[in-house]
Design a protein around this motif. Structure first.
Motif, PDB file in Angstrom:
ATOM      1  N   VAL A  91       0.824  -1.215   0.000  1.00 46.60           N
ATOM      2  CA  VAL A  91       0.000   0.000   0.000  1.00 46.60           C
ATOM      3  C   VAL A  91       0.856   1.263   0.000  1.00 46.60           C
ATOM      4  CG1 VAL A  91      -0.228   0.367   2.512  1.00 46.60           C
ATOM      5  CG2 VAL A  91      -2.146   0.906   0.985  1.00 46.60           C
ATOM      6  N   GLN A  92       2.130   1.131   0.359  1.00 45.32           N
ATOM      7  CA  GLN A  92       2.977   2.290   0.631  1.00 45.32           C
ATOM      8  C   GLN A  92       3.600   2.937  -0.600  1.00 45.32           C
ATOM      9  OE1 GLN A  92       3.676  -0.956   1.263  1.00 45.32           O
ATOM     10  NE2 GLN A  92       5.793  -1.248   1.917  1.00 45.32           N
ATOM     11  N   HIS A  93       3.322   2.432  -1.776  1.00 37.97           N
ATOM     12  CA  HIS A  93       4.014   2.934  -2.971  1.00 37.97           C
ATOM     13  C   HIS A  93       3.262   4.036  -3.714  1.00 37.97           C
ATOM     14  CE1 HIS A  93       6.816  -0.219  -2.173  1.00 37.97           C
ATOM     15  NE2 HIS A  93       5.916  -1.159  -2.379  1.00 37.97           N
ATOM     16  N   GLY A  94       2.097   4.411  -3.207  1.00 36.50           N
ATOM     17  CA  GLY A  94       1.390   5.551  -3.773  1.00 36.50           C
ATOM     18  C   GLY A  94       0.602   5.279  -5.037  1.00 36.50           C
ATOM     19  N   ASP A  95       0.420   3.997  -5.399  1.00 35.65           N
ATOM     20  CA  ASP A  95      -0.302   3.686  -6.635  1.00 35.65           C
ATOM     21  C   ASP A  95      -1.523   2.803  -6.430  1.00 35.65           C
ATOM     22  OD1 ASP A  95       1.085   1.406  -5.908  1.00 35.65           O
ATOM     23  OD2 ASP A  95       1.894   1.001  -7.915  1.00 35.65           O
ATOM     24  N   VAL A  96      -1.916   2.581  -5.172  1.00 35.62           N
ATOM     25  CA  VAL A  96      -3.084   1.741  -4.868  1.00 35.62           C
ATOM     26  C   VAL A  96      -4.305   2.627  -4.685  1.00 35.62           C
ATOM     27  CG1 VAL A  96      -4.104   0.145  -3.205  1.00 35.62           C
ATOM     28  CG2 VAL A  96      -1.679  -0.074  -3.817  1.00 35.62           C
ATOM     29  N   ASP A  97      -5.396   2.275  -5.362  1.00 34.17           N
ATOM     30  CA  ASP A  97      -6.626   3.076  -5.308  1.00 34.17           C
ATOM     31  C   ASP A  97      -7.644   2.561  -4.300  1.00 34.17           C
ATOM     32  OD1 ASP A  97      -6.082   4.948  -7.599  1.00 34.17           O
ATOM     33  OD2 ASP A  97      -5.880   3.039  -8.643  1.00 34.17           O
ATOM     34  N   GLY A  98      -7.552   1.293  -3.949  1.00 29.85           N
ATOM     35  CA  GLY A  98      -8.474   0.721  -2.980  1.00 29.85           C
ATOM     36  C   GLY A  98      -7.936  -0.593  -2.469  1.00 29.85           C
TER      37      GLY A  98
END
Length: 277
Positions: A91-98
């Motif tokens: 989740v920490q990579h800034g590219d997850v939307d949900g």
């Protein structure tokens, strides 16, 4: 759209008993297929809903339980232990939307099938800022710091009810109804796969990343079933005893708090004796 699935096993279809989730047992081998079916149904549902990418993070025990070869060919999966964010790694990579919590369960000291928080036993309760906490509640606060909403939760009916407190807008799918810690009224894998897939398709609409925000500071208290476990945990910097069997600490962010929690549970686990706990 990128979806992360945090996949735990105690809340999977058909699972009601410790042997169902303990790696290496015949029952675990059997239940792995049903666990995989739940996760794969969520994967397919999110793709049905328009996801471009679905990443699964194994979050149970050794984190080597899912049968990758039985899953949709479009999925990618993080398998194995020792990850910076444990259950919500990725989740920490800034590219997850949900994010979806699949196979989740109620927390230590609560009703619910195989209810616990991180350790299978020995922890009798966890509180986050004085609110009794499940793994779902803790992880929801972690992902909020990365601007990621929880869009789907599956597990027993108690886990779904628990999710109302930390992700009220998320879709919920109960794959079984709690009878006791080791018993449930279960639905078949065919039924639950259809329910999860349909819910995931709808949940994809909720996958809209928001601005990261901090709610800290976060105080986490952990109560054990034996005094020596509380004593052992005080070797972790910032952790102090607030009772005979209870410790607490405060983190400025949930990232900091969950990593300290992992340290506390690791120390406690190493201090548990086979017969006397």
């Amino acid at each position: 759209m990128k979806i992360l699935i945090s996949a735990d096993m105690e809340g999977a279809t058909g699972v009601t008993w410790p042997a169902d989730v303990l790696p290496g047992t015949p029952q675990w081998e059997r239940c792995r297929a049903m666990f995989t079916s739940d996760v794969d149904a969520a994967v397919r549902g999110f793709f049905d809903g328009g996801a471009d990418e679905v990443l699964v993070n194994e979050a149970h025990w050794t984190m080597r339980n899912l049968l990758l070869e039985q899953m949709d060919e479009r999925v990618r999966m993080i398998t194995g232990r020792h990850k910076s964010l444990s259950m919500v790694e990725g989740v920490q990579h800034g590219d997850v939307d949900g994010i979806a919590f699949v196979g989740y369960h109620a927390g230590a000291g609560m009703e619910g099938v195989l209810a616990h928080t991180f350790l299978a036993n020995s922890i009798t309760g966890v509180w986050l800022n004085d609110v009794r906490a499940s793994e779902g509640l803790l992880n929801a606060h972690v992902v909020a710091e990365y601007g990621v909403p929880v869009v789907l939760v599956t597990g027993d009916d108690v886990a779904c009810e628990d999710a109302l407190g930390y992700a009220p807008g998320a879709l919920k799918v109960a794959v079984k109804d709690h009878v006791s810690r080791y018993a449930a009224v279960c639905r078949t894998p065919t039924r639950t796969a259809a329910d999860i897939r349909a819910a995931a398709k709808q949940a994809a609409e909720l996958a809209v990343r928001h601005e990261p925000f901090q709610r800290g500071p976060f105080t986490i208290a952990v109560e054990f079933d034996a005094e020596h476990l509380a004593m052992a945990c005080t070797v972790v910097p910032g952790v102090s005893r607030i009772g005979e069997r209870k410790v607490a600490y405060t983190g400025a962010t949930m990232y900091e708090a969950i990593r300290t929690f992992k340290a506390v549970t690791t120390i406690a686990s190493a201090a548990i004796e086979e017969q006397y706990g």
